[in-house]
Design a protein around this motif. Structure first.
Motif, PDB file in Angstrom:
ATOM      1  N   HIS A  50       0.295  28.412 -22.568  1.00  0.00           N
ATOM      2  CA  HIS A  50      -0.013  29.961 -21.458  1.00  0.00           C
ATOM      3  C   HIS A  50      -1.274  30.214 -20.897  1.00  0.00           C
ATOM      4  CE1 HIS A  50       0.087  33.979 -20.513  1.00  0.00           C
ATOM      5  NE2 HIS A  50      -0.970  34.331 -21.036  1.00  0.00           N
ATOM      6  N   TYR A  51      -1.910  30.096 -19.765  1.00  0.00           N
ATOM      7  CA  TYR A  51      -3.258  29.855 -19.317  1.00  0.00           C
ATOM      8  C   TYR A  51      -3.720  31.332 -19.305  1.00  0.00           C
ATOM      9  CZ  TYR A  51      -6.979  29.095 -16.727  1.00  0.00           C
ATOM     10  OH  TYR A  51      -9.297  28.676 -15.781  1.00  0.00           O
ATOM     11  N   SER A  52      -5.512  30.969 -19.867  1.00  0.00           N
ATOM     12  CA  SER A  52      -5.965  32.493 -19.715  1.00  0.00           C
ATOM     13  C   SER A  52      -7.323  32.715 -19.591  1.00  0.00           C
ATOM     14  CB  SER A  52      -5.235  33.481 -21.037  1.00  0.00           C
ATOM     15  OG  SER A  52      -6.241  34.707 -21.086  1.00  0.00           O
ATOM     16  N   VAL A  53      -8.282  33.051 -18.445  1.00  0.00           N
ATOM     17  CA  VAL A  53      -9.560  33.359 -18.293  1.00  0.00           C
ATOM     18  C   VAL A  53      -9.830  34.359 -18.259  1.00  0.00           C
ATOM     19  CG1 VAL A  53      -9.140  32.265 -16.149  1.00  0.00           C
ATOM     20  CG2 VAL A  53     -10.816  31.662 -17.307  1.00  0.00           C
ATOM     21  N   VAL A  54     -11.242  34.767 -17.720  1.00  0.00           N
ATOM     22  CA  VAL A  54     -11.586  35.861 -16.246  1.00  0.00           C
ATOM     23  C   VAL A  54     -12.383  34.864 -15.195  1.00  0.00           C
ATOM     24  CG1 VAL A  54     -11.735  37.114 -18.468  1.00  0.00           C
ATOM     25  CG2 VAL A  54     -13.678  36.537 -17.926  1.00  0.00           C
ATOM     26  N   THR A  55     -12.241  35.961 -14.516  1.00  0.00           N
ATOM     27  CA  THR A  55     -12.694  35.115 -13.053  1.00  0.00           C
ATOM     28  C   THR A  55     -14.053  35.959 -12.465  1.00  0.00           C
ATOM     29  OG1 THR A  55     -12.901  33.574 -11.216  1.00  0.00           O
ATOM     30  CG2 THR A  55     -11.185  34.858 -11.404  1.00  0.00           C
TER      31      THR A  55
END
Length: 476
Positions: free
Chosen positions: A303-308
């Protein structure tokens, strides 16, 4: 000097040159000191920045707070003409008319009532080496001071280097290339006696702040955007997303160091964008997919999670407005065993569907969610991935050409960071990556592994579509 996109300030180098610096006149400082309190609150971006600065100050820590834009000009600088240009720039953009102070725990804004009271004055400080220049830039006043900006030149026999050092309080990355173009165009026009490039009038950053605060006052915990933000935080254990590899620290705050790498040359980046389009995505979707593939490869994450971050400017006039207009978009999606095309499409859809969440500041979300036991109280920490293409709107082709021709580049000062930050820049030379991470051996080794794997994922995505184009590009 090598053309760069974003680098730490201590990487700047160059031969000794005569340094001239522009500061506000004593009369301007006195006018600012007398500026009355304004009912306009700081933007959420400004308030977070000011509070973070104060926290750093109390801990005797440095803060990465300066945006330093640098470019080259031919000939000998006409100091009188440049004085007129930088003075008019500060009068033109109303973000520079404000200064802030703390009163009873609140941050209040003071605003100069007459922009004509602003007058810059040059002083020639003599020959300076690279370290001298860096020290002068680092001496740019802190964000609670009105004059938290400096302009200057380094004069050599063959030409001069122009620079503007501006506290993040008054600028973001989106406006940097436009700032250079505005000053460069106005300076040439003064010298030639012609009209400057017709860039159009800017908007008002004070209006931006007022509008943002009005929307915030009407926002509640039940609003869909807030609910989607809280759901995102819940999926990350009540916090912002975490970096996939060991960083050698347990706390959120650490001294940062930086790495800068050219990821893809121009022909390969063109092929990568073609692969993104074939998958029904844009470059941002493809880069998020490659980041997800990198985490799967290195850490086994499914599962990939980030803020951009993304600009919250929404009109041509806003894109001519100096100020800090940035929100963040929460991104997360399942990776499993999916391949690049499917992941790029999924990431792009995720990004597009959540763009509206950037209009709801994460600081506001945390204020509203303060009573929820499953949501943390601090927005810092985690990992951020930023992408900017200087070749497309809001940065026009004309501005991109100016930036390239003038060898434009941006530097940031080192300091305490509260997240892993990854900046990706698409220029006429291809794709570059700059990353900030904790200054220790564990984090350094992790970032080296990450950058290598990420570059490999991007190149494989491009190779899979048009290998012949890449072969041609590598022969150049």
């Amino acid at each position: 000097m090598q053309v760069t996109d974003l680098r730490p300030l201590h990487d700047w180098s160059g031969p000794p040159a005569v340094l001239s610096l522009w500061r506000p006149s004593a009369a301007s400082m006195e006018s600012a000191k007398r500026a009355p309190v304004s009912p306009v609150l700081p933007s959420y971006e400004q308030e977070q920045h000011l509070r973070a600065f104060r926290a750093c100050e109390q801990r005797h820590e440095a803060m990465a707070r300066l945006l330093v834009v640098v470019w080259e000009e031919p000939g000998r600088c006409d100091l009188r003409a440049m004085t007129h240009v930088v003075t008019e720039h500060l009068r033109r953009h109303d973000t520079y008319h404000s200064w802030f102070e703390e009163l009873g725990g609140a941050i209040v804004r003071h605003v100069l009532t007459d922009p004509a009271a602003i007058q810059m004055e040059p002083s020639t400080l003599g020959e300076a080496c690279a370290e001298d220049w860096q020290k002068h830039v680092m001496a740019t006043p802190a964000p609670f001071a009105w004059d938290c900006f400096r302009f200057g030149i380094l004069q050599r026999a063959s030409g001069f280097t122009c620079f503007a050092s501006i506290d993040h309080l008054h600028a973001d990355a989106t406006i940097i290339a436009f700032l250079m173009t505005e000053i460069r165009s106005a300076y040439r026009a003064v010298l030639d006696g012609e009209r400057p490039l017709q860039l159009g009038s800017p908007g008002s950053y004070l209006d931006y702040c007022s509008s943002q605060r009005q929307r915030a006052a009407a926002t509640t915990l039940a609003d869909p955007e807030v609910s989607r933000w809280i759901a995102f935080l819940h999926r990350n254990g009540g916090r912002m997303p975490s970096f996939a590899l060991p960083l050698g620290v347990l706390e959120d705050r650490y001294h940062a160091e930086y790495v800068h790498v050219d990821i893809l040359e121009e022909a390969v980046m063109d092929a990568f964008e073609s692969a993104c389009h074939a998958a029904g995505a844009r470059a941002i979707g493809g880069l998020l997919a490659c980041a997800a593939l990198t985490e799967r490869e290195l850490a086994g994450r499914s599962h990939y999670s980030v803020v951009t971050p993304t600009t919250t400017r929404r009109s041509p006039k806003a894109f001519r407005t100096s100020g800090w207009c940035v929100g963040v978009v929460p991104i997360d999606f399942d990776v499993q065993q999916r391949r690049f095309p499917e992941l790029a499409f999924t990431a792009q859809r995720n990004f597009d569907e959540r763009m509206s969440l950037a209009e709801t500041p994460i600081e506001l979300v945390l204020e509203l969610a303060a009573g929820l036991p499953t949501v943390g109280s601090v927005a810092s920490g985690g990992v951020m991935l930023s992408y900017m293409d200087v070749n497309v709107p809001p940065l026009s082709a004309q501005i991109a050409r100016e930036w390239h021709q003038a060898n434009g580049r941006v530097y940031i000062n080192q300091g305490i960071a509260a997240q892993v930050a990854i900046w990706l820049f698409r220029t006429q030379r291809g794709l570059s990556l700059t990353a900030a991470y904790p200054a220790n051996e564990t984090a350094r080794a992790s970032m080296q592994r990450y950058v290598k794997a990420f570059a490999g994922a991007c190149r494989r995505a491009a190779d899979a579509l048009v290998p012949t184009c890449l072969d041609v590009g590598r022969e150049r």
